[in-house]
Design a protein around this motif. Structure first.
Motif, PDB file in Angstrom:
ATOM      1  N   GLY A  62       0.794  -1.222   0.000  1.00 24.73           N
ATOM      2  CA  GLY A  62       0.000   0.000   0.000  1.00 24.73           C
ATOM      3  C   GLY A  62       0.825   1.270   0.000  1.00 24.73           C
ATOM      4  O   GLY A  62       0.282   2.359  -0.216  1.00 24.73           O
ATOM      5  N   GLY A  63       2.117   1.131   0.234  1.00 16.75           N
ATOM      6  CA  GLY A  63       2.996   2.288   0.271  1.00 16.75           C
ATOM      7  C   GLY A  63       3.466   2.719  -1.098  1.00 16.75           C
ATOM      8  O   GLY A  63       3.030   2.184  -2.133  1.00 16.75           O
ATOM      9  N   SER A  64       4.360   3.694  -1.094  1.00 14.45           N
ATOM     10  CA  SER A  64       4.860   4.288  -2.338  1.00 14.45           C
ATOM     11  C   SER A  64       6.377   4.380  -2.319  1.00 14.45           C
ATOM     12  O   SER A  64       6.996   4.462  -1.250  1.00 14.45           O
ATOM     13  CB  SER A  64       4.290   5.703  -2.520  1.00 14.45           C
ATOM     14  N   GLY A 105      20.454  -1.679 -11.620  1.00 15.73           N
ATOM     15  CA  GLY A 105      19.248  -2.098 -10.917  1.00 15.73           C
ATOM     16  C   GLY A 105      19.178  -1.600  -9.489  1.00 15.73           C
ATOM     17  O   GLY A 105      20.195  -1.322  -8.855  1.00 15.73           O
ATOM     18  N   THR A 106      17.960  -1.500  -9.001  1.00 17.31           N
ATOM     19  CA  THR A 106      17.720  -1.130  -7.607  1.00 17.31           C
ATOM     20  C   THR A 106      16.619  -2.048  -7.063  1.00 17.31           C
ATOM     21  O   THR A 106      15.618  -2.291  -7.729  1.00 17.31           O
ATOM     22  CB  THR A 106      17.345   0.362  -7.481  1.00 17.31           C
ATOM     23  N   GLN A 107      16.847  -2.561  -5.859  1.00 18.75           N
ATOM     24  CA  GLN A 107      15.937  -3.547  -5.277  1.00 18.75           C
ATOM     25  C   GLN A 107      14.732  -2.865  -4.648  1.00 18.75           C
ATOM     26  O   GLN A 107      14.885  -1.927  -3.857  1.00 18.75           O
ATOM     27  CB  GLN A 107      16.661  -4.370  -4.216  1.00 18.75           C
ATOM     28  N   VAL A 108      13.566  -3.354  -4.973  1.00 19.91           N
ATOM     29  CA  VAL A 108      12.324  -2.931  -4.334  1.00 19.91           C
ATOM     30  C   VAL A 108      11.718  -4.158  -3.657  1.00 19.91           C
ATOM     31  O   VAL A 108      11.507  -5.186  -4.308  1.00 19.91           O
ATOM     32  CB  VAL A 108      11.337  -2.341  -5.356  1.00 19.91           C
ATOM     33  N   THR A 109      11.451  -4.036  -2.382  1.00 20.82           N
ATOM     34  CA  THR A 109      10.851  -5.128  -1.622  1.00 20.82           C
ATOM     35  C   THR A 109       9.591  -4.602  -0.948  1.00 20.82           C
ATOM     36  O   THR A 109       9.651  -3.610  -0.219  1.00 20.82           O
ATOM     37  CB  THR A 109      11.812  -5.682  -0.571  1.00 20.82           C
ATOM     38  N   VAL A 110       8.475  -5.258  -1.209  1.00 23.33           N
ATOM     39  CA  VAL A 110       7.186  -4.856  -0.644  1.00 23.33           C
ATOM     40  C   VAL A 110       6.741  -5.948   0.320  1.00 23.33           C
ATOM     41  O   VAL A 110       6.529  -7.101  -0.077  1.00 23.33           O
ATOM     42  CB  VAL A 110       6.135  -4.632  -1.734  1.00 23.33           C
ATOM     43  N   SER A 111       6.599  -5.587   1.574  1.00 25.47           N
ATOM     44  CA  SER A 111       6.188  -6.561   2.588  1.00 25.47           C
ATOM     45  C   SER A 111       4.674  -6.546   2.754  1.00 25.47           C
ATOM     46  O   SER A 111       4.028  -5.507   2.602  1.00 25.47           O
ATOM     47  CB  SER A 111       6.862  -6.251   3.916  1.00 25.47           C
ATOM     48  N   SER A 112       4.145  -7.709   3.097  1.00 26.94           N
ATOM     49  CA  SER A 112       2.680  -7.819   3.253  1.00 26.94           C
ATOM     50  C   SER A 112       2.255  -7.504   4.668  1.00 26.94           C
ATOM     51  O   SER A 112       3.063  -7.360   5.569  1.00 26.94           O
ATOM     52  CB  SER A 112       2.235  -9.216   2.856  1.00 26.94           C
TER      53      SER A 112
END
Length: 119
Positions: A15-17, A112-119
């Motif tokens: 839900g974040g940005s 590249g740049t890592q994006v990690t989205v936690s639940s």
């Protein structure tokens, strides 16, 4: 040669940005289309969005309505900055995000740049 350097990745809750940036430097004159791609673990690299020097944009279906690609060509032809604003992030958006530029038949990639989205 064109150098591309991404930044802005990180860990965010669902839900974040996040806003990713990609700075293009070097021989940037003649760069037309710029792209954001992503690659999740065990998956193929996939296209996220594109933008042309004229301002046209295109998005993958999963990105429509949530992601916005933008480009700042700067005022002195020293660099181009490509952005990817990502809203309403989902765990399935977790990936390494890459920018790409095409210039006179050659293709250049960032690291590249890592994006990690936690639940």
């Amino acid at each position: 040669q064109v150098q591309l350097v991404e930044s802005g990745g990180g860990l965010v809750q669902a839900g974040g940005s996040l806003r990713l940036s990609c700075t293009a430097s070097g021989r940037i004159t003649g760069i037309n289309v710029m792209y954001w791609y992503r690659q999740a673990p065990g998956a193929q690299r996939e296209l996220v969005a594109t933008t042309t020097n004229g301002g046209s944009t295109n998005y993958a279906e999963f990105a429509k309505g949530r992601f916005t690609i933008a480009r700042d060509n700067g005022s002195d032809n020293a660099k181009i900055t490509l952005y990817l604003q990502m809203n309403s992030l989902k765990p399935e958006d977790t990936a390494v995000y890459y920018c790409k530029a095409d210039r006179w038949g050659f293709t250049y990639w960032g690291q590249g740049t890592q994006v990690t989205v936690s639940s």
